[in-house]
Design a protein around this motif. Structure first.
Motif, PDB file in Angstrom:
ATOM      1  N   ALA A  61      92.451 -12.974 -80.251  1.00 45.62           N
ATOM      2  CA  ALA A  61      91.725 -12.011 -81.079  1.00 45.62           C
ATOM      3  C   ALA A  61      92.725 -11.209 -81.915  1.00 45.62           C
ATOM      4  CB  ALA A  61      90.909 -11.070 -80.202  1.00 45.62           C
ATOM      5  N   PRO A  62      92.406 -10.877 -83.153  1.00 45.32           N
ATOM      6  CA  PRO A  62      93.303 -10.039 -83.958  1.00 45.32           C
ATOM      7  C   PRO A  62      93.560  -8.702 -83.273  1.00 45.32           C
ATOM      8  CG  PRO A  62      91.607 -11.032 -85.347  1.00 45.32           C
ATOM      9  CD  PRO A  62      91.214 -11.309 -83.927  1.00 45.32           C
ATOM     10  N   TRP A  63      94.811  -8.302 -83.232  1.00 41.79           N
ATOM     11  CA  TRP A  63      95.132  -7.096 -82.473  1.00 41.79           C
ATOM     12  C   TRP A  63      94.465  -5.852 -83.049  1.00 41.79           C
ATOM     13  CZ3 TRP A  63      97.682  -3.118 -84.882  1.00 41.79           C
ATOM     14  CH2 TRP A  63      98.463  -3.410 -86.008  1.00 41.79           C
ATOM     15  N   ARG A  64      94.256  -5.828 -84.342  1.00 42.55           N
ATOM     16  CA  ARG A  64      93.582  -4.668 -84.928  1.00 42.55           C
ATOM     17  C   ARG A  64      92.150  -4.548 -84.426  1.00 42.55           C
ATOM     18  NH1 ARG A  64      97.106  -6.225 -88.969  1.00 42.55           N
ATOM     19  NH2 ARG A  64      98.381  -4.540 -89.870  1.00 42.55           N
ATOM     20  N   GLU A  65      91.480  -5.685 -84.256  1.00 40.74           N
ATOM     21  CA  GLU A  65      90.123  -5.659 -83.711  1.00 40.74           C
ATOM     22  C   GLU A  65      90.125  -5.173 -82.259  1.00 40.74           C
ATOM     23  OE1 GLU A  65      87.543  -8.989 -84.251  1.00 40.74           O
ATOM     24  OE2 GLU A  65      88.506  -9.592 -86.131  1.00 40.74           O
ATOM     25  N   MET A  66      91.119  -5.586 -81.489  1.00 40.15           N
ATOM     26  CA  MET A  66      91.197  -5.177 -80.085  1.00 40.15           C
ATOM     27  C   MET A  66      91.447  -3.673 -79.964  1.00 40.15           C
ATOM     28  SD  MET A  66      90.569  -7.940 -78.391  1.00 40.15           S
ATOM     29  CE  MET A  66      91.186  -7.721 -76.703  1.00 40.15           C
ATOM     30  N   PHE A  67      92.352  -3.148 -80.776  1.00 40.85           N
ATOM     31  CA  PHE A  67      92.608  -1.712 -80.721  1.00 40.85           C
ATOM     32  C   PHE A  67      91.423  -0.918 -81.281  1.00 40.85           C
ATOM     33  CE2 PHE A  67      97.152  -2.873 -80.253  1.00 40.85           C
ATOM     34  CZ  PHE A  67      97.452  -2.064 -79.159  1.00 40.85           C
ATOM     35  N   ALA A  68      90.732  -1.457 -82.275  1.00 41.34           N
ATOM     36  CA  ALA A  68      89.552  -0.771 -82.794  1.00 41.34           C
ATOM     37  C   ALA A  68      88.468  -0.674 -81.723  1.00 41.34           C
ATOM     38  CB  ALA A  68      89.017  -1.503 -84.033  1.00 41.34           C
ATOM     39  N   ALA A  69      88.297  -1.741 -80.939  1.00 43.96           N
ATOM     40  CA  ALA A  69      87.332  -1.703 -79.843  1.00 43.96           C
ATOM     41  C   ALA A  69      87.753  -0.678 -78.790  1.00 43.96           C
ATOM     42  CB  ALA A  69      87.216  -3.092 -79.205  1.00 43.96           C
ATOM     43  N   ALA A  70      89.051  -0.614 -78.503  1.00 40.85           N
ATOM     44  CA  ALA A  70      89.555   0.382 -77.546  1.00 40.85           C
ATOM     45  C   ALA A  70      89.303   1.790 -78.048  1.00 40.85           C
ATOM     46  CB  ALA A  70      91.041   0.157 -77.301  1.00 40.85           C
ATOM     47  N   ALA A  71      89.477   2.005 -79.347  1.00 36.53           N
ATOM     48  CA  ALA A  71      89.251   3.329 -79.921  1.00 36.53           C
ATOM     49  C   ALA A  71      87.788   3.731 -79.799  1.00 36.53           C
ATOM     50  CB  ALA A  71      89.694   3.345 -81.378  1.00 36.53           C
ATOM     51  N   ARG A  72      86.877   2.795 -80.020  1.00 35.96           N
ATOM     52  CA  ARG A  72      85.449   3.108 -79.879  1.00 35.96           C
ATOM     53  C   ARG A  72      85.108   3.465 -78.440  1.00 35.96           C
ATOM     54  NH1 ARG A  72      85.209  -1.381 -83.478  1.00 35.96           N
ATOM     55  NH2 ARG A  72      84.666  -2.826 -81.790  1.00 35.96           N
ATOM     56  N   ILE A  73      85.720   2.757 -77.500  1.00 37.73           N
ATOM     57  CA  ILE A  73      85.496   3.049 -76.083  1.00 37.73           C
ATOM     58  C   ILE A  73      86.025   4.431 -75.728  1.00 37.73           C
ATOM     59  CG2 ILE A  73      86.264   2.399 -73.758  1.00 37.73           C
ATOM     60  CD1 ILE A  73      86.044  -0.549 -74.715  1.00 37.73           C
ATOM     61  N   ALA A  74      87.242   4.736 -76.144  1.00 34.30           N
ATOM     62  CA  ALA A  74      87.832   6.030 -75.821  1.00 34.30           C
ATOM     63  C   ALA A  74      87.037   7.174 -76.431  1.00 34.30           C
ATOM     64  CB  ALA A  74      89.282   6.079 -76.296  1.00 34.30           C
ATOM     65  N   ALA A  75      86.471   6.960 -77.613  1.00 34.38           N
ATOM     66  CA  ALA A  75      85.688   8.006 -78.271  1.00 34.38           C
ATOM     67  C   ALA A  75      84.347   8.231 -77.583  1.00 34.38           C
ATOM     68  CB  ALA A  75      85.465   7.644 -79.735  1.00 34.38           C
ATOM     69  N   ALA A  76      83.903   7.242 -76.802  1.00 42.39           N
ATOM     70  CA  ALA A  76      82.577   7.321 -76.187  1.00 42.39           C
ATOM     71  C   ALA A  76      82.576   8.056 -74.855  1.00 42.39           C
ATOM     72  CB  ALA A  76      82.021   5.916 -75.990  1.00 42.39           C
ATOM     73  N   SER A  78      84.705  10.875 -71.928  1.00 42.26           N
ATOM     74  CA  SER A  78      85.616  12.019 -71.832  1.00 42.26           C
ATOM     75  C   SER A  78      86.697  11.818 -70.787  1.00 42.26           C
ATOM     76  CB  SER A  78      84.818  13.288 -71.500  1.00 42.26           C
ATOM     77  OG  SER A  78      84.124  13.145 -70.271  1.00 42.26           O
ATOM     78  N   VAL A  79      86.668  10.693 -70.084  1.00 45.01           N
ATOM     79  CA  VAL A  79      87.652  10.418 -69.036  1.00 45.01           C
ATOM     80  C   VAL A  79      88.807   9.615 -69.632  1.00 45.01           C
ATOM     81  CG1 VAL A  79      85.886  10.450 -67.230  1.00 45.01           C
ATOM     82  CG2 VAL A  79      86.504   8.276 -68.328  1.00 45.01           C
ATOM     83  N   PRO A  80      89.949   9.530 -68.930  1.00 46.99           N
ATOM     84  CA  PRO A  80      91.061   8.711 -69.431  1.00 46.99           C
ATOM     85  C   PRO A  80      90.660   7.247 -69.587  1.00 46.99           C
ATOM     86  CG  PRO A  80      91.802  10.152 -67.660  1.00 46.99           C
ATOM     87  CD  PRO A  80      90.307  10.253 -67.692  1.00 46.99           C
ATOM     88  N   VAL A  81      91.232   6.610 -70.587  1.00 46.90           N
ATOM     89  CA  VAL A  81      90.999   5.186 -70.833  1.00 46.90           C
ATOM     90  C   VAL A  81      92.334   4.458 -70.764  1.00 46.90           C
ATOM     91  CG1 VAL A  81      90.326   3.460 -72.566  1.00 46.90           C
ATOM     92  CG2 VAL A  81      88.939   5.524 -72.237  1.00 46.90           C
ATOM     93  N   THR A  82      92.367   3.372 -70.007  1.00 43.20           N
ATOM     94  CA  THR A  82      93.544   2.512 -69.966  1.00 43.20           C
ATOM     95  C   THR A  82      93.159   1.154 -70.523  1.00 43.20           C
ATOM     96  OG1 THR A  82      95.279   1.527 -68.579  1.00 43.20           O
ATOM     97  CG2 THR A  82      93.129   1.871 -67.541  1.00 43.20           C
ATOM     98  N   VAL A  83      93.973   0.654 -71.442  1.00 46.16           N
ATOM     99  CA  VAL A  83      93.638  -0.521 -72.247  1.00 46.16           C
ATOM    100  C   VAL A  83      94.376  -1.757 -71.732  1.00 46.16           C
ATOM    101  CG1 VAL A  83      93.837  -1.541 -74.554  1.00 46.16           C
ATOM    102  CG2 VAL A  83      93.159   0.854 -74.291  1.00 46.16           C
ATOM    103  N   ASP A  84      93.617  -2.831 -71.558  1.00 49.46           N
ATOM    104  CA  ASP A  84      94.240  -4.127 -71.284  1.00 49.46           C
ATOM    105  C   ASP A  84      94.777  -4.643 -72.613  1.00 49.46           C
ATOM    106  OD1 ASP A  84      94.949  -6.699 -70.691  1.00 49.46           O
ATOM    107  OD2 ASP A  84      93.041  -7.256 -69.756  1.00 49.46           O
ATOM    108  N   ALA A  85      96.075  -4.474 -72.809  1.00 48.65           N
ATOM    109  CA  ALA A  85      96.704  -4.821 -74.088  1.00 48.65           C
ATOM    110  C   ALA A  85      97.382  -6.180 -74.055  1.00 48.65           C
ATOM    111  CB  ALA A  85      97.700  -3.739 -74.490  1.00 48.65           C
ATOM    112  N   GLU A  86      96.968  -7.040 -73.104  1.00 46.85           N
ATOM    113  CA  GLU A  86      97.512  -8.388 -72.986  1.00 46.85           C
ATOM    114  C   GLU A  86      99.044  -8.339 -72.948  1.00 46.85           C
ATOM    115  OE1 GLU A  86      94.784 -11.421 -74.788  1.00 46.85           O
ATOM    116  OE2 GLU A  86      94.273  -9.728 -76.096  1.00 46.85           O
ATOM    117  N   ALA A  87      99.725  -9.075 -73.816  1.00 51.29           N
ATOM    118  CA  ALA A  87     101.196  -9.054 -73.802  1.00 51.29           C
ATOM    119  C   ALA A  87     101.770  -8.165 -74.898  1.00 51.29           C
ATOM    120  CB  ALA A  87     101.739 -10.473 -73.938  1.00 51.29           C
ATOM    121  N   GLY A  88     100.908  -7.361 -75.519  1.00 52.70           N
ATOM    122  CA  GLY A  88     101.389  -6.427 -76.534  1.00 52.70           C
ATOM    123  C   GLY A  88     101.308  -6.944 -77.953  1.00 52.70           C
TER     124      GLY A  88
END
Length: 258
Positions: A61-76, A78-88
């Motif tokens: 998956a394009p990394w920008r799409e993955m980080f955009a999905a993470a951003a939507r999750i974090a915005a939704a 109020s608790v800490p979010v940890t992202v599965d960022a694969e190999a970076g």
């Protein structure tokens, strides 16, 4: 940044108490369900996120799409979010940390599979990368929680089965020395092996449930956190598949159309 730092501090602290249970999310609604159920952290699953976005796991998956999905999750939530960022995603440490912080993440998984060449990344190269990410995060003022995934137990690692435990312990020690807060030997299913890993690697270890490893067993072994990957996402798809099959049966001749 102050909120992110507080989230990172809390996430790190939660590795040193009771077993931290992380039912993994893949979008805003699933993250809200996890937080609404009372879990103190939302973790993402790269396999579930990628699949929901129409891509395969393994950095396809394009990394920008993955980080955009993470951003939507974090915005939704109020608790800490940890992202599965694969190999970076091949990003340089500073850029990788910038993307995590812009997404609102307080932590990440970083695996040692080499998605381009196959097998595992050289241990020292992975340790150097972890150390550089740790330094970049500290410089940014948010000490993100690094969960260093160890893929030695996966068949794709190319490591003979009899050598996997020793290799995982060796890598786990080195990754902790490099600044990882936790290590995650994914694919460990035997209670004995996981017990040896917890004993052999200083500091928190992430585990998975399995036939020999329910939550009570993981806690008794001293595991710090447990994650479920795409399990809940796939369970939802399976439930829908079963429901659709039942609907089709109702539409067959002689069945009720309601």
């Amino acid at each position: 940044m102050s909120d992110l730092k507080a989230h990172a501090d809390l996430l790190r602290e939660l590795h040193h108490g009771d077993l931290l249970v992380l039912p993994n999310a893949w979008d805003e609604e699933s993250a809200e369900l996890v937080a609404g159920a009372g879990y103190p952290v939302v973790a993402t699953s790269s396999a579930a996120v990628a699949d929901a976005l129409g891509h395969e796991d393994g950095e396809r998956a394009p990394w920008r799409e993955m980080f955009a999905a993470a951003a939507r999750i974090a915005a939704a939530v109020s608790v800490p979010v940890t992202v599965d960022a694969e190999a970076g995603y091949g990003l340089e440490p500073e850029q990788f940390v910038t993307q995590l912080l812009e997404a609102g993440a307080a932590g990440c998984n970083l695996e040692d599979t080499d998605h381009r060449a196959g097998g595992l990344v050289d241990t020292e190269a992975q340790a150097d990368r972890l150390a550089a990410i740790r330094a970049a995060a500290d410089a940014a003022g948010v000490p993100i929680v690094l969960n260093a995934r160890i893929d030695a137990f996966l068949p794709s690692s190319g490591i003979p089965e009899e050598d996997r435990l020793t290799e995982a312990i060796r890598r786990g020690r080195r990754y902790r020395e490099a600044g990882a807060d936790c290590v995650y030997p994914i694919g460990v299913s035997a209670r004995h092996d996981l017990g040896q890993l917890v004993a052999g690697v200083p500091g928190p270890v992430n585990g998975n449930t399995g036939p020999e490893l329910d939550l009570a067993a993981l806690a008794s072994l001293g595991v710090a956190r447990v994650s479920f990957g795409p399990r809940f996402y796939r369970a939802g798809l399976a439930a829908m598949r079963d429901a659709l099959a039942g609907l089709r049966r109702m539409e067959t001749p002689g069945g009720s159309r309601g």
